[in-house]
Design an enzyme around this catalytic site. Structure first.
Site, PDB file in Angstrom:
ATOM      1  CD  GLU A  22      -2.832  -1.011   2.512  1.00 34.08           C
ATOM      2  OE1 GLU A  22      -3.931  -1.576   2.459  1.00 34.08           O
ATOM      3  OE2 GLU A  22      -2.432  -0.385   3.520  1.00 34.08           O
ATOM      4  CB  CYS A  23       0.606   4.379   0.094  1.00 32.43           C
ATOM      5  SG  CYS A  23       0.820   6.142  -0.260  1.00 32.43           S
ATOM      6  N   GLY A  24       3.323   3.707   0.289  1.00 29.19           N
ATOM      7  CA  GLY A  24       4.770   3.652   0.422  1.00 29.19           C
ATOM      8  C   GLY A  24       5.326   2.298   0.032  1.00 29.19           C
TER       9      GLY A  24
END
Length: 448
Positions: free
Chosen positions: A326-328
């Site tokens: 997720e994301c990072g």
């Protein structure tokens, strides 16, 4: 028991400072305190835990159904003396201006909690009282347990504020002065994480003194009585551990909802910590690698320097290992990460993507996601985006997508959730409580 939600008139009025001061002072009194955070936030719960020594739980009036919010709240709060929920944004601010959906007010009514309203009184006296009156009258269904004035200039200022607001009939719980030593430093995604602030015993003591010396804690507790439920929503049965899941946990990756990890464990995951900054190989027997969000851009040079970890992730993916990011975590799986100074840092190269940091927000808001994952019907989950990075170029034509993403206002559907082999990576942070089937589906996907 005692329970309350700390809400503000707007973002940036000092909710987190007031919440942390209350947690420290109530714990100092020998009370068993249970912290919560309302809204999609990974950083504040870490500060809650650092100050009061208890894991903070996430509640959300839009991402999670009412029954799930009640389950999370009461499962954690029962057996404690006081439950303190830190709200999000302003009290009435949520998904849209036309309704209370997703707001702290909606959460307070959903859980039957009284509200402690934080008002920034810097540079105001009677005007602050007018603000209190507006919040008192805007929604009569809300119960105001009291008002805390923040950034008070001194005893005379507080006396004037009290004189102006006393006729309103709302309990006045005191006022906090501006105290730099109790302020948590900020960066582009909000506060710095708790591990970087190093809450010492002295620092927590200063927080406790701030509330002890300037707030009427006895009255706050008296105004915060709530009725415990006669019965709790049923807890899903826990399955024996069958899939080893490595969780990336260090200064670069720390954005996880506590309930996401709990739901994975209940579905049969054996959770093992792993640091992309410090470790080389993945834990032995890993079947699923969970790369949450965080600040990879802040630690990009160190992530790039740990070539052994990047190679281990790349080899794990090539061998058919399952990765959920997720994301990072997505940023870490790309070929390179370009920071604001223009430097391009090599990442894992699992996905044929590259990302760059932007000086302004690239995305912010709630989303609903349709997920195609493994066998079985398409899943529907809710989450949010909050990022300063974007893809440097459109994904290659052959890169598969597993998500259909729509924002909370019902905007157009876009494709996301990049998939390659056993890897699934997205900019979206999902809350598994919005889709109870998702953890088990992830583990079944990894086991195959």
């Amino acid at each position: 028991m005692k329970a309350l939600i700390v809400a503000g008139t707007a973002s940036g009025v000092g909710k987190t400072t007031v919440t942390l001061a209350l947690l420290a002072a109530l714990r100092e009194r020998g009370l068993r305190v249970q912290p919560f955070k309302g809204g999609p936030d990974f950083i504040d719960p870490g500060h809650h835990e650092a100050v009061c020594g208890v894991a903070s739980r996430t509640l959300d009036a839009w991402m999670l159904p009412a029954e799930e919010n009640r389950r999370i709240f009461w499962r954690a709060a029962l057996g404690r003396d006081v439950a303190v929920v830190e709200g999000m944004m302003g009290l009435f601010d949520g998904v849209e201006g036309a309704s209370e959906a997703g707001s702290s007010a909606a959460l307070a009514k959903m859980l039957g909690l009284p509200v402690v309203l934080v008002v920034d009184a810097g540079g105001a006296v009677r005007s602050a009282a007018a603000v209190v009156r507006g919040f008192r009258d805007f929604d009569p269904a809300l119960r105001l347990a009291g008002v805390v004035f923040n950034r008070v200039g001194g005893a005379a200022h507080l006396a004037d504020l009290t004189a102006a607001a006393a006729p309103l009939g709302v309990p006045l719980l005191g006022g906090l002065p501006w105290e730099p030593s109790a302020t948590v430093p900020e960066r582009h995604l909000g506060l710095v994480i708790a591990d970087e602030t190093m809450w010492t015993r002295e620092g927590v003591g200063r927080l406790a003194a701030l509330a002890r010396d300037h707030l009427d804690l006895a009255r706050l507790l008296a105004e915060s009585e709530v009725r415990e439920p006669a019965r709790l929503p049923p807890e899903p049965p826990a399955l024996p551990a069958r899939v080893r899941v490595a969780i990336a946990r260090d200064a670069a990756f720390s954005f996880y909802y506590r309930d996401n990890l709990d739901r994975l464990a209940a579905a049969g995951a054996e959770l093992v910590g792993w640091s992309p900054l410090a470790d080389a190989g993945l834990p032995a027997g890993t079947r699923l690698l969970y790369l949450g969000g965080g600040y990879p851009e802040v630690h990009a040079p160190r992530l790039a320097a740990n070539a052994a970890a990047r190679a281990a992730v790349r080899e794990f993916a090539a061998a058919g290992g399952a990765i959920y990011a997720e994301c990072g975590g997505l940023m870490y799986l790309t070929e390179r990460l370009r920071t604001l100074d223009g430097t391009s840092h090599p990442m894992c190269g699992v996905l044929p993507l590259a990302v760059r940091m932007e000086s302004r927000l690239a995305a912010l808001g709630y989303v609903e996601v349709g997920i195609a994952l493994g066998d079985g019907p398409r899943l529907s989950a809710r989450g949010h985006e909050f990022r300063h990075s974007t893809l440097e170029a459109e994904p290659a034509a052959g890169l598969e997508t597993a998500y259909e993403v729509r924002d909370a206002r019902g905007g157009p559907v876009r494709r996301e959730g990049y998939r390659r082999g056993g890897t699934l990576a997205s900019y979206v942070h999902l809350h598994f409580g919005s889709c109870p089937e998702l953890p088990e589906r992830l583990l079944a996907w990894a086991a195959r």
